[in-house]
Structures are given as C-alpha cells and as structure tokens.
Motif scaffolding. Structure first.
Motif, PDB file in Angstrom:
ATOM      1  N   UNK A  55       0.796  -1.218   0.000  1.00  0.00           N
ATOM      2  CA  UNK A  55       0.000   0.000   0.000  1.00  0.00           C
ATOM      3  C   UNK A  55       0.827   1.266   0.000  1.00  0.00           C
ATOM      4  N   UNK A  56       2.159   1.146   0.007  1.00  0.00           N
ATOM      5  CA  UNK A  56       3.011   2.328  -0.019  1.00  0.00           C
ATOM      6  C   UNK A  56       3.694   2.438  -1.359  1.00  0.00           C
ATOM      7  N   UNK A  57       4.781   3.164  -1.404  1.00  0.00           N
ATOM      8  CA  UNK A  57       5.541   3.275  -2.636  1.00  0.00           C
ATOM      9  C   UNK A  57       6.835   2.508  -2.482  1.00  0.00           C
ATOM     10  N   UNK A  58       7.248   1.849  -3.561  1.00  0.00           N
ATOM     11  CA  UNK A  58       8.465   1.051  -3.504  1.00  0.00           C
ATOM     12  C   UNK A  58       9.684   1.917  -3.269  1.00  0.00           C
ATOM     13  N   UNK A  59      10.509   1.549  -2.283  1.00  0.00           N
ATOM     14  CA  UNK A  59      11.702   2.321  -1.960  1.00  0.00           C
ATOM     15  C   UNK A  59      12.827   1.976  -2.917  1.00  0.00           C
ATOM     16  N   UNK A  60      13.596   2.979  -3.248  1.00  0.00           N
ATOM     17  CA  UNK A  60      14.723   2.767  -4.140  1.00  0.00           C
ATOM     18  C   UNK A  60      15.767   1.918  -3.437  1.00  0.00           C
ATOM     19  N   UNK A  61      16.431   1.032  -4.200  1.00  0.00           N
ATOM     20  CA  UNK A  61      17.495   0.219  -3.638  1.00  0.00           C
ATOM     21  C   UNK A  61      17.004  -0.938  -2.786  1.00  0.00           C
ATOM     22  N   UNK A  62      15.738  -1.317  -2.885  1.00  0.00           N
ATOM     23  CA  UNK A  62      15.205  -2.423  -2.088  1.00  0.00           C
ATOM     24  C   UNK A  62      15.757  -3.748  -2.602  1.00  0.00           C
ATOM     25  N   UNK A  63      15.975  -4.691  -1.685  1.00  0.00           N
ATOM     26  CA  UNK A  63      16.448  -6.019  -2.041  1.00  0.00           C
ATOM     27  C   UNK A  63      15.485  -7.063  -1.481  1.00  0.00           C
ATOM     28  N   UNK A  64      15.516  -8.256  -2.043  1.00  0.00           N
ATOM     29  CA  UNK A  64      14.667  -9.337  -1.551  1.00  0.00           C
ATOM     30  C   UNK A  64      15.532 -10.441  -0.951  1.00  0.00           C
ATOM     31  N   UNK A  65      15.004 -11.055   0.104  1.00  0.00           N
ATOM     32  CA  UNK A  65      15.696 -12.150   0.782  1.00  0.00           C
ATOM     33  C   UNK A  65      14.706 -13.295   0.961  1.00  0.00           C
ATOM     34  N   UNK A  66      15.071 -14.490   0.517  1.00  0.00           N
ATOM     35  CA  UNK A  66      14.202 -15.651   0.664  1.00  0.00           C
ATOM     36  C   UNK A  66      14.641 -16.486   1.865  1.00  0.00           C
ATOM     37  N   UNK A  67      13.695 -16.809   2.732  1.00  0.00           N
ATOM     38  CA  UNK A  67      13.990 -17.687   3.847  1.00  0.00           C
ATOM     39  C   UNK A  67      14.071 -19.130   3.387  1.00  0.00           C
ATOM     40  N   UNK A  68      14.513 -20.005   4.290  1.00  0.00           N
ATOM     41  CA  UNK A  68      14.570 -21.428   3.960  1.00  0.00           C
ATOM     42  C   UNK A  68      13.152 -21.985   3.831  1.00  0.00           C
ATOM     43  N   UNK A  69      12.984 -22.962   2.965  1.00  0.00           N
ATOM     44  CA  UNK A  69      11.693 -23.635   2.836  1.00  0.00           C
ATOM     45  C   UNK A  69      11.494 -24.536   4.058  1.00  0.00           C
ATOM     46  N   UNK A  70      10.373 -24.357   4.738  1.00  0.00           N
ATOM     47  CA  UNK A  70      10.079 -25.123   5.950  1.00  0.00           C
ATOM     48  C   UNK A  70       8.978 -26.143   5.673  1.00  0.00           C
ATOM     49  N   UNK A  71       9.280 -27.402   5.970  1.00  0.00           N
ATOM     50  CA  UNK A  71       8.310 -28.463   5.752  1.00  0.00           C
ATOM     51  C   UNK A  71       7.369 -28.570   6.949  1.00  0.00           C
ATOM     52  N   UNK A  74       1.318 -30.082   6.556  1.00  0.00           N
ATOM     53  CA  UNK A  74       0.403 -29.918   5.435  1.00  0.00           C
ATOM     54  C   UNK A  74       1.063 -29.367   4.166  1.00  0.00           C
ATOM     55  N   UNK A  75       2.370 -29.175   4.211  1.00  0.00           N
ATOM     56  CA  UNK A  75       3.042 -28.675   3.025  1.00  0.00           C
ATOM     57  C   UNK A  75       4.175 -27.729   3.368  1.00  0.00           C
ATOM     58  N   UNK A  76       4.826 -27.221   2.330  1.00  0.00           N
ATOM     59  CA  UNK A  76       6.001 -26.365   2.492  1.00  0.00           C
ATOM     60  C   UNK A  76       5.584 -24.906   2.638  1.00  0.00           C
ATOM     61  N   UNK A  77       6.293 -24.193   3.527  1.00  0.00           N
ATOM     62  CA  UNK A  77       6.090 -22.754   3.688  1.00  0.00           C
ATOM     63  C   UNK A  77       7.437 -22.067   3.466  1.00  0.00           C
ATOM     64  N   UNK A  78       7.443 -21.033   2.663  1.00  0.00           N
ATOM     65  CA  UNK A  78       8.668 -20.259   2.423  1.00  0.00           C
ATOM     66  C   UNK A  78       8.325 -18.784   2.326  1.00  0.00           C
ATOM     67  N   UNK A  79       9.096 -17.976   3.015  1.00  0.00           N
ATOM     68  CA  UNK A  79       8.816 -16.543   3.110  1.00  0.00           C
ATOM     69  C   UNK A  79       9.870 -15.739   2.353  1.00  0.00           C
ATOM     70  N   UNK A  80       9.411 -14.704   1.672  1.00  0.00           N
ATOM     71  CA  UNK A  80      10.312 -13.756   0.995  1.00  0.00           C
ATOM     72  C   UNK A  80      10.106 -12.373   1.587  1.00  0.00           C
ATOM     73  N   UNK A  81      11.207 -11.711   1.926  1.00  0.00           N
ATOM     74  CA  UNK A  81      11.156 -10.360   2.476  1.00  0.00           C
ATOM     75  C   UNK A  81      11.717  -9.363   1.473  1.00  0.00           C
ATOM     76  N   UNK A  82      11.097  -8.198   1.426  1.00  0.00           N
ATOM     77  CA  UNK A  82      11.664  -7.074   0.693  1.00  0.00           C
ATOM     78  C   UNK A  82      12.185  -6.094   1.735  1.00  0.00           C
ATOM     79  N   UNK A  83      13.463  -5.738   1.605  1.00  0.00           N
ATOM     80  CA  UNK A  83      14.135  -4.930   2.615  1.00  0.00           C
ATOM     81  C   UNK A  83      14.693  -3.659   1.984  1.00  0.00           C
ATOM     82  N   UNK A  84      14.472  -2.531   2.648  1.00  0.00           N
ATOM     83  CA  UNK A  84      15.017  -1.251   2.201  1.00  0.00           C
ATOM     84  C   UNK A  84      15.476  -0.469   3.419  1.00  0.00           C
ATOM     85  N   UNK A  85      16.691   0.037   3.368  1.00  0.00           N
ATOM     86  CA  UNK A  85      17.270   0.808   4.471  1.00  0.00           C
ATOM     87  C   UNK A  85      17.239   0.040   5.787  1.00  0.00           C
ATOM     88  N   UNK A  86      17.474  -1.272   5.705  1.00  0.00           N
ATOM     89  CA  UNK A  86      17.536  -2.092   6.908  1.00  0.00           C
ATOM     90  C   UNK A  86      16.194  -2.446   7.508  1.00  0.00           C
TER      91      UNK A  86
END
Length: 260
Positions: A55-71, A74-86
């Motif tokens: 709902x905001x505006x994308x920050x310049x220089x943002x990076x994505x980090x994928x967590x480990x896939x967790x079994x 009922x199935x696999x869960x994996x989270x991805x984070x978008x990080x900007x300025x820490x």
C-alpha cells in the motif's frame, strides 16, 4: 458584354481554393485520438510502477531475501522479504500449503502473517488461530530470512569499514535450530563477541494457555544462565521442563554454529 480579365479570374479561383482549405481544417478534430490516448496512459503506467503490495511506494534500492523452505505437516512454507534501508517493507509467502482445506487456511493466515511481520520487524509474531502449522512454518522461514538479512548487512558493513588493527572481535548473532517440544517450538539466538556469549534470547517459545505463564517464568532465567555458563550445560527451570529442554537443544546448535 465585358469580358473578365484573366488576372481577376486567377485571383477569384485562388480565393475560393483557400476558403475551401480553411473550411476543411475547421472540421478536423483538434487532437489525434491515438496521441491523446497515449498521453493519458503515461501517468497511469508511472503510478502503477510506484505502487507496492503493502500500500506504499516502492523504496529505491530495495532487495529481496528468501527464507529457507520449511516443511510442515500440510506442506512447504517459504517466506520472501523485501528490505530497504535495513527495514522490512514487504513480506510474502512464496510457498504455502494448498489443496483441500489448506487453501482456506492459507488464505486466512498468510495475509495476516505478512502484515504482522512488517509491523513487528521480526519473527516475534502471533500464530493465526486455526492455522497453527502454517503459522509455525511461516515463522521458521521468516527467521531464516531475517538471519540472512543480518548476515548480509554485517558482511557489507565489515567489507566497507577500514581495518583499524583493533584486537576486539566484532559481535555477531547466531540463531540455533528450532527445537520442537510437546507444547510448541523453541528457538534460541545468541550474541557472541570475543568468543563469549554476551546475550541469549528465545526468538520462539511455546505460547497460548498455560504455556504463556511457563514461558514468561522460564525463558528469562534460561537466558541469564546461558550467559553465565557460556555453554548449554544449564539447569532446567522447575515447572517448564519441556521448554527448558528445547531451549538447551537450540542453544547447543547455536553454539555449534558459533564454533563452540
């Protein structure tokens, strides 16, 4: 009868031609529909490029980090984070249980977990009622993504800093593996500096019902004992045996990762 002068006929013909051209130009649209459509689409496209799923505006220089896939059960869960300025600006589950009732539970829990992650800026978030396994797997994958984010930040910081020749070791954090107990997962994070534990904390601990009271009773004591003992050879807290056992298991794995 007087004959028309040739020059007068030329002037009249020219005037008639000019009048016709002016009339045709006045009937032509003031702008080209194709050009107007293209001009109107440009601002919309630009606005769409700035919009972020949170709902905001994308920050310049943002990076994505994928967590480990967790079994999970009922199935696999994996989270991805978008990080900007820490800071976490967006969280999303790129894998989640599906099929049958899992579709409903995933649709119920994941949006809530995503919002809580951005609000808490940590994995210390509440499980969604009715989706315990998905919530637990989400938090485990989230924690691994946070660990990767911190490692990347620490690596970048040490790489950009100049060598001062100081003998003091740089502090680092190490997160132990998740220990599953009868009442819920336990996971310990330690801060190590100069080869010693300077801080211990439980990033996951049993919650809900009587577990809240037992966790509040035992975890602070276990944290203090870990720093005092500088090892996982610490006493269990009376009345919180399962939590204590899980704590020590996760603490030992953190110590192993830190080099003993």
């Amino acid at each position: 009868m007087r004959k028309s002068h040739p020059i007068r006929r030329v002037v009249l013909a020219t005037a008639a031609t000019v009048s016709g051209v002016v009339l045709l130009l006045s009937l032509k649209p003031s702008s080209d529909p194709a050009s107007a459509s293209a001009a109107g689409a440009a601002p919309s496209a630009a606005a769409a490029g700035q919009e972020s799923p949170q709902g905001g505006t994308g920050a310049a220089g943002a990076t994505t980090v994928d967590g480990d896939a967790t079994q999970t059960q009922y199935g696999v869960v994996q989270v991805r984070l978008t990080v900007a300025n820490g800071k976490i600006t967006q969280a999303q589950a790129i894998q989640a249980p599906k099929g049958g009732t899992s579709d409903q539970k995933t649709a119920l829990s994941v949006p809530t977990l995503n919002k809580e992650t951005v609000a808490a800026q940590s994995a210390n978030i509440d499980s969604v009622s009715g989706a315990t396994y998905t919530s637990t797997g989400y938090k485990q994958s989230l924690q691994s993504a946070l660990d990767k984010m911190k490692e990347a930040a620490a690596s970048s910081s040490s790489g950009s800093s100049s060598s001062s020749g100081s003998a003091q070791a740089q502090a680092k954090t190490v997160t132990g593996q998740v220990a599953q107990t009868q009442y819920g997962p336990v996971q310990v994070r330690i801060t190590v500096s100069g080869g010693k534990i300077t801080k211990a904390e439980a990033v996951q601990a049993p919650s809900g019902g009587t577990s809240d009271q037992k966790t509040a009773l035992s975890v602070p004591k276990l944290n203090q004992e870990a720093v005092a003992a500088q090892s996982a050879n610490i006493d269990s807290v009376s009345g919180a045996t399962y939590t204590s056992t899980g704590y020590k298991q996760s603490l030992q794995s953190a110590l192993d990762q830190a080099g003993g």
